[in-house]
Scaffold this motif. Structure first.
Motif, short mmCIF file in Angstrom:
data_model
loop_
_atom_site.label_atom_id
_atom_site.label_comp_id
_atom_site.label_asym_id
_atom_site.label_seq_id
_atom_site.Cartn_x
_atom_site.Cartn_y
_atom_site.Cartn_z
N LEU A 50 0.87 -1.17 0.00
CA LEU A 50 0.00 0.00 0.00
C LEU A 50 0.91 1.22 0.00
N ARG A 51 0.95 1.91 -1.14
CA ARG A 51 1.87 3.02 -1.31
C ARG A 51 1.14 4.25 -1.81
N GLU A 52 1.85 5.37 -1.80
CA GLU A 52 1.23 6.59 -2.31
C GLU A 52 0.82 6.38 -3.77
N ILE A 53 -0.25 7.06 -4.14
CA ILE A 53 -0.69 7.03 -5.54
C ILE A 53 0.21 7.97 -6.32
N LEU A 54 0.69 7.49 -7.45
CA LEU A 54 1.65 8.24 -8.27
C LEU A 54 1.04 8.63 -9.61
N PRO A 55 1.55 9.68 -10.23
CA PRO A 55 1.07 10.05 -11.57
C PRO A 55 1.20 8.90 -12.58
N THR A 56 2.11 8.00 -12.35
CA THR A 56 2.30 6.86 -13.26
C THR A 56 1.24 5.78 -13.10
N ASP A 57 0.33 5.93 -12.14
CA ASP A 57 -0.75 4.95 -11.93
C ASP A 57 -1.93 5.19 -12.87
N ILE A 58 -1.79 6.05 -13.84
CA ILE A 58 -2.91 6.47 -14.68
C ILE A 58 -3.59 5.31 -15.39
N LYS A 60 -14.61 8.88 -18.23
CA LYS A 60 -14.61 8.68 -19.69
C LYS A 60 -13.24 8.91 -20.31
N SER A 61 -12.35 9.60 -19.58
CA SER A 61 -11.06 9.94 -20.18
C SER A 61 -9.93 9.85 -19.15
N LYS A 62 -8.73 9.70 -19.65
CA LYS A 62 -7.56 9.66 -18.77
C LYS A 62 -7.27 11.04 -18.18
N ASP A 63 -7.76 12.10 -18.84
CA ASP A 63 -7.61 13.44 -18.27
C ASP A 63 -8.34 13.54 -16.93
N GLN A 64 -9.49 12.88 -16.83
CA GLN A 64 -10.23 12.86 -15.57
C GLN A 64 -9.41 12.15 -14.49
N ILE A 65 -8.71 11.09 -14.88
CA ILE A 65 -7.88 10.35 -13.93
C ILE A 65 -6.72 11.21 -13.45
N VAL A 66 -6.13 11.97 -14.33
CA VAL A 66 -5.04 12.88 -13.94
C VAL A 66 -5.54 13.82 -12.84
N ILE A 124 -0.59 16.33 0.95
CA ILE A 124 0.04 17.59 1.39
C ILE A 124 -0.83 18.30 2.42
N ASP A 125 -2.11 18.45 2.12
CA ASP A 125 -3.02 19.22 2.97
C ASP A 125 -3.36 18.52 4.28
N ASN A 126 -3.56 17.19 4.22
CA ASN A 126 -4.07 16.46 5.38
C ASN A 126 -3.12 15.40 5.94
N GLY A 127 -2.00 15.20 5.28
CA GLY A 127 -1.05 14.20 5.74
C GLY A 127 -1.48 12.76 5.46
N ILE A 128 -2.58 12.60 4.75
CA ILE A 128 -3.11 11.27 4.46
C ILE A 128 -4.01 11.36 3.23
N GLY A 129 -4.16 10.26 2.55
CA GLY A 129 -5.05 10.14 1.41
C GLY A 129 -5.06 8.68 1.00
N ARG A 130 -5.91 8.34 0.06
CA ARG A 130 -5.99 6.94 -0.39
C ARG A 130 -4.64 6.48 -0.93
N TRP A 131 -4.42 5.15 -0.85
CA TRP A 131 -3.17 4.55 -1.29
C TRP A 131 -3.41 3.59 -2.45
N ALA A 132 -2.42 3.48 -3.31
CA ALA A 132 -2.47 2.47 -4.37
C ALA A 132 -2.26 1.10 -3.73
N ILE A 133 -3.04 0.13 -4.20
CA ILE A 133 -2.84 -1.27 -3.80
C ILE A 133 -2.06 -1.93 -4.92
N ILE A 134 -0.89 -2.46 -4.59
CA ILE A 134 -0.02 -3.09 -5.57
C ILE A 134 0.15 -4.56 -5.21
N ILE A 154 -3.89 -2.80 -8.38
CA ILE A 154 -5.11 -3.55 -8.10
C ILE A 154 -6.28 -2.60 -7.84
N GLY A 155 -5.98 -1.43 -7.33
CA GLY A 155 -7.00 -0.47 -6.95
C GLY A 155 -6.44 0.47 -5.90
N TRP A 156 -7.32 0.99 -5.08
CA TRP A 156 -6.85 1.83 -3.98
C TRP A 156 -7.58 1.46 -2.69
#
Length: 182
Positions: free
Chosen positions: A12-20, A42-48, A59-69, A77-79
């Protein structure tokens, strides 16, 4: 890249721009969005935008969803994980929300449960929070089952945008008791 938690099968790691690509597979699937307002992307732009939003939460809250690898394949796999919610939901504000979302081909393998346990461990053992909350569409049997399995208790049912949802909670002492039996 920050890794927040590991389990036997998962990173479980930070979500990265490469996870698109993986994120697009996840959030463009209408079945994944069945209980999430039926609004697949509908588009990868929405994912970005989604990835940028989550990364800003770090940055704002010190926490957020994580990528599941998947440790075995290195596949996205998801988040899962925690989100610090700053807008009011069901008369709650500024709380930690447990969530997860998996690519459909990974459903039914215990991955969401495994990731939820790791997320709760992080919440109570690392962040030292007192309570974690979650919600699920009343008709989403899979998600409701997972939340109960990891020790959350249904507190009430409420209306979210015209759809009945169950509201769940777990406190530190309940988590510690469940952890011993896990």
């Amino acid at each position: 890249m920050k890794i927040f938690a590991e389990t036997e099968r998962l990173i479980l790691r930070e979500i990265l721009p490469t996870d698109i690509e993986g994120f697009f597979e996840l959030d463009s699937d209408p079945e994944v969005h069945r209980y999430l307002g039926n609004t697949p992307v509908k588009s990868k732009d929405q994912i970005v935008e989604v990835i940028n939003f989550i990364r800003q939460q770090y940055i704002d809250n010190g926490i957020g969803r994580w990528a599941i690898i998947d440790k075995a394949t290195n596949d996205f796999i998801g988040w899962a994980g925690l989100k610090f919610v700053t807008e009011e939901t069901n008369n709650h504000i500024e709380y930690y929300d447990l969530g997860y979302r998996l690519v459909k081909r990974y459903w039914g393998k215990g991955i969401a449960t495994e990731a939820a346990w790791a997320s709760l461990a992080y919440a109570f053992d690392q962040l030292e929070v007192e309570n974690v909350y979650a919600m699920a569409d009343c008709d989403n049997d899979g998600s409701n089952k997972i939340l109960k399995k990891v020790g959350l208790v249904r507190v009430e049912t409420f209306d979210l945008d015209g759809v009945p949802h169950h509201w769940y909670a777990i406190d530190r002492s309940t988590y510690n008791t469940k952890k011993l039996s896990h």
